[in-house]
Every structure is written in structure tokens, then in C-alpha cells.
Design a protein around this motif. Structure first.
Motif, PDB file in Angstrom:
ATOM      1  N   GLN A 120       0.811  -1.212   0.000  1.00  0.00           N
ATOM      2  CA  GLN A 120       0.000   0.000   0.000  1.00  0.00           C
ATOM      3  C   GLN A 120       0.851   1.270   0.000  1.00  0.00           C
ATOM      4  O   GLN A 120       0.421   2.302  -0.513  1.00  0.00           O
ATOM      5  CB  GLN A 120      -0.931  -0.006   1.219  1.00  0.00           C
ATOM      6  CG  GLN A 120      -2.033  -1.039   1.138  1.00  0.00           C
ATOM      7  CD  GLN A 120      -2.875  -1.096   2.401  1.00  0.00           C
ATOM      8  OE1 GLN A 120      -2.421  -0.688   3.483  1.00  0.00           O
ATOM      9  NE2 GLN A 120      -4.103  -1.589   2.286  1.00  0.00           N
ATOM     10  N   THR A 121       2.048   1.202   0.554  1.00  0.00           N
ATOM     11  CA  THR A 121       2.939   2.363   0.566  1.00  0.00           C
ATOM     12  C   THR A 121       3.926   2.336  -0.601  1.00  0.00           C
ATOM     13  O   THR A 121       4.887   3.115  -0.620  1.00  0.00           O
ATOM     14  CB  THR A 121       3.716   2.427   1.892  1.00  0.00           C
ATOM     15  OG1 THR A 121       4.418   1.194   2.102  1.00  0.00           O
ATOM     16  CG2 THR A 121       2.772   2.675   3.060  1.00  0.00           C
ATOM     17  N   GLU A 122       3.700   1.417  -1.551  1.00  0.00           N
ATOM     18  CA  GLU A 122       4.482   1.312  -2.786  1.00  0.00           C
ATOM     19  C   GLU A 122       5.946   0.926  -2.543  1.00  0.00           C
ATOM     20  O   GLU A 122       6.831   1.291  -3.315  1.00  0.00           O
ATOM     21  CB  GLU A 122       4.412   2.627  -3.574  1.00  0.00           C
ATOM     22  CG  GLU A 122       2.990   3.045  -3.921  1.00  0.00           C
ATOM     23  CD  GLU A 122       2.940   4.354  -4.669  1.00  0.00           C
ATOM     24  OE1 GLU A 122       3.814   4.569  -5.532  1.00  0.00           O
ATOM     25  OE2 GLU A 122       2.036   5.167  -4.388  1.00  0.00           O
ATOM     26  N   ASN A 123       6.191   0.200  -1.467  1.00  0.00           N
ATOM     27  CA  ASN A 123       7.537  -0.300  -1.192  1.00  0.00           C
ATOM     28  C   ASN A 123       7.603  -1.781  -1.573  1.00  0.00           C
ATOM     29  O   ASN A 123       7.850  -2.656  -0.737  1.00  0.00           O
ATOM     30  CB  ASN A 123       7.881  -0.113   0.290  1.00  0.00           C
ATOM     31  CG  ASN A 123       8.062   1.342   0.661  1.00  0.00           C
ATOM     32  OD1 ASN A 123       9.039   1.987   0.288  1.00  0.00           O
ATOM     33  ND2 ASN A 123       7.095   1.867   1.392  1.00  0.00           N
ATOM     34  N   VAL A 124       7.379  -2.044  -2.856  1.00  0.00           N
ATOM     35  CA  VAL A 124       7.307  -3.421  -3.339  1.00  0.00           C
ATOM     36  C   VAL A 124       8.679  -4.098  -3.278  1.00  0.00           C
ATOM     37  O   VAL A 124       8.770  -5.315  -3.075  1.00  0.00           O
ATOM     38  CB  VAL A 124       6.740  -3.457  -4.774  1.00  0.00           C
ATOM     39  CG1 VAL A 124       6.657  -4.886  -5.284  1.00  0.00           C
ATOM     40  CG2 VAL A 124       5.362  -2.809  -4.809  1.00  0.00           C
ATOM     41  N   THR A 125       9.735  -3.321  -3.451  1.00  0.00           N
ATOM     42  CA  THR A 125      11.084  -3.893  -3.338  1.00  0.00           C
ATOM     43  C   THR A 125      11.309  -4.459  -1.941  1.00  0.00           C
ATOM     44  O   THR A 125      11.834  -5.569  -1.772  1.00  0.00           O
ATOM     45  CB  THR A 125      12.155  -2.836  -3.648  1.00  0.00           C
ATOM     46  OG1 THR A 125      11.953  -2.330  -4.967  1.00  0.00           O
ATOM     47  CG2 THR A 125      13.546  -3.444  -3.553  1.00  0.00           C
ATOM     48  N   GLU A 126      10.880  -3.724  -0.924  1.00  0.00           N
ATOM     49  CA  GLU A 126      10.994  -4.216   0.447  1.00  0.00           C
ATOM     50  C   GLU A 126      10.071  -5.412   0.669  1.00  0.00           C
ATOM     51  O   GLU A 126      10.390  -6.309   1.467  1.00  0.00           O
ATOM     52  CB  GLU A 126      10.666  -3.107   1.441  1.00  0.00           C
ATOM     53  CG  GLU A 126      11.732  -2.033   1.525  1.00  0.00           C
ATOM     54  CD  GLU A 126      11.428  -0.994   2.581  1.00  0.00           C
ATOM     55  OE1 GLU A 126      10.615  -1.277   3.493  1.00  0.00           O
ATOM     56  OE2 GLU A 126      12.003   0.110   2.513  1.00  0.00           O
ATOM     57  N   ALA A 127       8.939  -5.430  -0.017  1.00  0.00           N
ATOM     58  CA  ALA A 127       8.044  -6.586   0.082  1.00  0.00           C
ATOM     59  C   ALA A 127       8.751  -7.848  -0.406  1.00  0.00           C
ATOM     60  O   ALA A 127       8.610  -8.926   0.193  1.00  0.00           O
ATOM     61  CB  ALA A 127       6.769  -6.338  -0.722  1.00  0.00           C
TER      62      ALA A 127
END
Length: 345
Positions: free
Chosen positions: A270-277
Motif C-alpha cells: 500500500q505504501t508502494e515499497n514493493v522492493t521491500e516486500a
């Protein structure tokens, strides 16, 4: 020769040596959380692995404004800031010193298996029965010894000589070798009503800092309070309250270890931190020995695979992924529109 000192049981009010103060002090019943300890498989080999530490550091997302923010110091006075004129080389050296300081500040507390109770009888001497009415504690106060290795024994009124349990050991060590910030008795903040109030006020970092000072990382108390705090943060989606602190890595490891990462994964999408996901899912695969398809060209492949195979909250995660895809599509269309408006093909 080691110096031996003796303390009689009557020095400890309310028969402290007969029972653990934790039992009468803490119930945590109102929080509706069960303590989750590392009491079966030892997590330390995985936790101290270099790759694991690197993944946890990435997830911590270091923000210097948060790392060096104002802290609650009690009565301690803040030092007066100084201003200096530095050359470029001196500035670079100062920056390196600051980076080393950051490494120390965000050092993740160790995650280790819970320790086993001490119940070792050295000898039974019936001839000494009735010689004393109270227990006698003998402590080796030789300097230079590690507190965990220090010899501490108890002579029971019945004549039995045994090794001291963990609670007694910590009290004796704190008497002779006091640690700064640690209290002889468990602070009231860990009582049910006060602990719950601190959680409601989002004083998570304060709780975890005090827990690290007051308890050993392999103690039941430490793992009880940290696990309940992590669960409360996870259920209320308050991840930003710990991000860029030394406790965020420990919390991520806890969530991954117990397979409850869905809320954190949802927050990252939701916070657009897909790399961290993807970093989080990489850690999940490493700890639980599973495989996901990680593709550099598409960060969402592994996320969607995790949702399909392992997630317990598929609906909100699928909606978050769909919303993220729509957002990317809109941005691409917007960029194309801007280029067309400027005559760029």
C-alpha cells in the motif's frame, strides 16, 4: 581465590527466593495475547546469518532523522550542540563516524532460544537440617567473570545445596554488579494495567528499550513482553512507530518466524515499497525453506505467488496488488500524455 559472600533470605522481602516475582506481578490477561517464545527450534543460527542480517537491515529502512530524533532521557540533561568549520576531508571523516554511530544505534537485539530452567542439586546434607530457618545464598563476586558463568548456590533449610535459579542469579548479579538502567525489582510498567496503557499510547520503542535493559534475551520475561508488543503492533498496523529503530529487525524476524507477515506485506504494498516486500518474502523463504519465483523484471510475481500459496489474508492483499497495478498503469498513461503534449514521440 574467589571471594564468597552470603546473603540470608530475610534480606529479600516477601520471600523473593521462594517464588518468581513475575508470577505475582504480571498477568496480561486484558490484552488477549498469548506469549510466543522461541522455545522449540533455536532461531540464532538463522538470525545471526549474514544474509539474514542484511535483509533485516534493509527492511529497517534507516532514516537519520528518526535515528537521531529526541529521546526520553528522564533527568539526564542534553549536551550543548557545537558548531565546527571542517574541510572536505574532515567532513567525510565526520560522516563516516556518524555512519558508524548509526550502526551502533540500530544494532538489532539478539534473537535466541529461551533458556532452560536451572534445577541442579549439588548435595543433600541432612545433618545441616534445621541449622538455619532461612535459605542462604552464596555468590562468587570475583571480578572479570561473565555473569552467566558466575557461581551462585543456595543452601536450603533442609540441608540441600543447589544451584540458584535464573531469578535469583539475576538479583544477585544486580546487587554486586549493577547494570545501568536495570532495576532490582521488575518495574511497575510491566504490570498488566500499566503495560496495556503503554501499548495504547504507542510507546512501543520505550517498552522494548526497557525490556532490553531489564531482562536477558533468553529469559521468559523478555520474550513474553517483546512478543506481545510485536503482536499488538502487527494487529494495529503501527509498523512506522518502530521503523528505523533497532527493534524493527527483531519484529520482522518474529513475524516471519511465526508466519504472520500478511499485515506487514500489505503495508509495504500500500505504501508502494514493493522492493521491500520482496526482501520480506526473501527472508520468509530463507527461514521456512520454501521457494518463490523472484523476477527482476516484475516485482509482483513473487508477491502474487506468496498470496496464492501461503497467505491467510488473500482478499486484502489481492486488492492491494490490484490497486498498485492500476496506479502503475495510470502513471504510465500520464507520462505518455505528458510526452505527447510536448511533442515527444
Amino acid at each position: 581465590m574467589a571471594t564468597i559472600r552470603c546473603l540470608r533470605n530475610h534480606l529479600f522481602n516477601r520471600n523473593d527466593l521462594k517464588k518468581s516475582p513475575l508470577i505475582s506481578l504480571i498477568s496480561l490477561r486484558n490484552l488477549n495475547y498469548a506469549s510466543k517464545e522461541y522455545n522449540e527450534k533455536d532461531p540464532s543460527p538463522l538470525f545471526f546469518n549474514k544474509e539474514t542480517q542484511s535483509l533485516l537491515k534493509t527492511l529497517t529502512r534507516i532514516n537519520l532523522d528518526v535515528v537521531f530524533r529526541r529521546r526520553k532521557m528522564g533527568q539526564r540533561l542534553l549536551s550543548i550542540p557545537t558548531q565546527k568549520f571542517l574541510t572536505e576531508d574532515q567532513l567525510q571523516e565526520a560522516m563516516r563516524d556518524a555512519e558508524n554511530q548509526v550502526e551502533n544505534i540500530i544494532q538489532i537485539p539478539p534473537v535466541i532460544k529461551i533458556r532452560k530452567p536451572i534445577d541442579v542439586i549439588i548435595s543433600c546434607d541432612p545433618a545441616l537440617k534445621g541449622l538455619e530457618e532461612s535459605k542462604m545464598v552464596f555468590t562468587d563476586i570475583t571480578f572479570g567473570l561473565n555473569n552467566s558463568e558466575r557461581l551462585i548456590v543456595i543452601r536450603e533449610p533442609c540441608g540441600t545445596l543447589r544451584h540458584a535459579d535464573w531469578d535469583t542469579r539475576e538479583r544477585m548479579n544486580q546487587i554486586y554488579f549493577p547494570l545501568q538502567g536495570k532495576k532490582y525489582r521488575i518495574p511497575q510498567m510491566f504490570q498488566d494495567i500499566y503495560f496495556e496503557d503503554l501499548l495504547k499510547r504507542k510507546e512501543y520503542k520505550f517498552i522494548l528499550d526497557k525490556t532490553c535493559v531489564q531482562f536477558e534475551p533468553d529469559s521468559v520475561e523478555y520474550q513474553k513482553f517483546t512478543s506481545i508488543t510485536y503482536q499488538y503492533i502487527n494487529d494495529n498496523h503501527h509498523f512506522d512507530c518502530l521503523r528505523s529503530t533497532r527493534h524493527f529487525g527483531s519484529m520482522c524476524f518474529f513475524l516471519v518466524w511465526h508466519k504472520i507477515i500478511d499485515n506487514l506485506l500489505l503495508e509495504l504494498i500500500q505504501t508502494e515499497n514493493v522492493t521491500e516486500a520482496n526482501v520480506l518474502l526473501n527472508l520468509y523463504c530463507k527461514i521456512h525453506n520454501v521457494r518463490l519465483d523472484f523476477k527482476e523484471t516484475d516485482d509482483l510475481v513473487s508477491v502474487e505467488e506468496y498470496i496464492a500459496k501461503y497467505s491467510e489474508k488473500k482478499a486484502p492483499l489481492e486488492l492491494a496488488v490490484q490497486a498498485y497495478k492500476e496506479l502503475l498503469r495510470e502513471r504510465i498513461e500520464l507520462e505518455k500524455g505528458i510526452k505527447r503534449a510536448h511533442g515527444v514521440v
